[in-house]
Design a protein around this motif. Sequence first.
Motif, PDB file in Angstrom:
ATOM      1  N   ASN A   1      -3.289   3.516  -8.250  1.00 31.44           N
ATOM      2  CA  ASN A   1      -4.438   3.721  -7.924  1.00 31.44           C
ATOM      3  C   ASN A   1      -4.929   5.084  -6.943  1.00 31.44           C
ATOM      4  OD1 ASN A   1      -7.352   2.957  -8.098  1.00 31.44           O
ATOM      5  ND2 ASN A   1      -7.259   2.019  -6.379  1.00 31.44           N
ATOM      6  N   LEU A   2      -4.101   6.020  -7.094  1.00 35.19           N
ATOM      7  CA  LEU A   2      -4.222   7.332  -6.426  1.00 35.19           C
ATOM      8  C   LEU A   2      -5.159   8.155  -7.314  1.00 35.19           C
ATOM      9  CD1 LEU A   2      -0.851   7.438  -4.524  1.00 35.19           C
ATOM     10  CD2 LEU A   2      -3.068   6.864  -3.653  1.00 35.19           C
TER      11      LEU A   2
ATOM     12  N   THR B   1      -8.857   9.181  -6.914  1.00 32.21           N
ATOM     13  CA  THR B   1      -9.702   7.973  -6.526  1.00 32.21           C
ATOM     14  C   THR B   1     -10.129   8.236  -5.052  1.00 32.21           C
ATOM     15  OG1 THR B   1      -7.825   6.752  -5.881  1.00 32.21           O
ATOM     16  CG2 THR B   1      -8.341   6.441  -8.173  1.00 32.21           C
ATOM     17  N   ASP B   2     -10.768   7.252  -4.568  1.00 32.80           N
ATOM     18  CA  ASP B   2     -11.264   7.502  -3.188  1.00 32.80           C
ATOM     19  C   ASP B   2      -9.715   7.303  -2.211  1.00 32.80           C
ATOM     20  OD1 ASP B   2     -13.700   7.640  -3.439  1.00 32.80           O
ATOM     21  OD2 ASP B   2     -14.202   5.592  -3.196  1.00 32.80           O
ATOM     22  N   ALA B   3      -8.744   6.410  -2.680  1.00 28.33           N
ATOM     23  CA  ALA B   3      -7.469   6.445  -2.001  1.00 28.33           C
ATOM     24  C   ALA B   3      -6.480   7.682  -2.029  1.00 28.33           C
ATOM     25  CB  ALA B   3      -6.689   5.066  -2.577  1.00 28.33           C
TER      26      ALA B   3
ATOM     27  N   HIS C   1      -8.111  10.208   0.258  1.00 30.44           N
ATOM     28  CA  HIS C   1      -7.865   9.804   1.427  1.00 30.44           C
ATOM     29  C   HIS C   1      -6.256  10.482   1.691  1.00 30.44           C
ATOM     30  CE1 HIS C   1      -7.891   7.586   5.212  1.00 30.44           C
ATOM     31  NE2 HIS C   1      -6.743   7.128   4.869  1.00 30.44           N
ATOM     32  N   LYS C   2      -5.436  10.071   0.925  1.00 24.99           N
ATOM     33  CA  LYS C   2      -4.097  10.478   1.114  1.00 24.99           C
ATOM     34  C   LYS C   2      -3.974  12.019   1.393  1.00 24.99           C
ATOM     35  CE  LYS C   2      -2.188   6.372   0.285  1.00 24.99           C
ATOM     36  NZ  LYS C   2      -2.652   5.386   1.689  1.00 24.99           N
TER      37      LYS C   2
ATOM     38  N   MET D   1       0.826  -1.142  -0.016  1.00 27.10           N
ATOM     39  CA  MET D   1      -0.075   0.154  -0.016  1.00 27.10           C
ATOM     40  C   MET D   1       1.049   1.367   0.060  1.00 27.10           C
ATOM     41  SD  MET D   1      -2.697   1.277   2.818  1.00 27.10           S
ATOM     42  CE  MET D   1      -3.960   1.742   2.140  1.00 27.10           C
TER      43      MET D   1
ATOM     44  N   THR E   1       1.705   4.841   0.826  1.00 33.35           N
ATOM     45  CA  THR E   1       1.441   5.919   2.083  1.00 33.35           C
ATOM     46  C   THR E   1       1.873   7.464   1.262  1.00 33.35           C
ATOM     47  OG1 THR E   1       3.637   5.801   2.887  1.00 33.35           O
ATOM     48  CG2 THR E   1       2.257   4.315   3.699  1.00 33.35           C
TER      49      THR E   1
END
Length: 104
Positions: free
Chosen positions: A58-59, A75-77, A80-81, A1, A3
């Motif tokens: 996938n960001l 993206t949602d990811a 979120h970041k 994943m 970060t």
Amino acid sequence: MTTYHDLTGFQRDLLEAIAAVEDDPYGLALKDYLDERYAEPINHSRLYQNLDQLVDQNLINRDELDARTNVYTLTDAGRHKLQCHAETLAGLCDHLRLTRGAQQ
């Protein structure tokens, strides 16, 4: 994943740019946004290589705007970041404000 800290500073700035560009965040609009913030103009190949890497992680999403232009969205990811980083910065600002207030 991935970060937020695994990303380069430029990639983090790209996430910010995608969130900040109000119209369609296509490559040249992102470049214009970043060119206003960087001392040197952004190289096209640097821009698109990093956009590709963020897609691979996938960001961000890349969708076709027209036959020659892609538009990029978080993206949602990716959201979120960016949100986690914003909360970290807000917390640091609060800490500095309280620390400076206590010193006075």
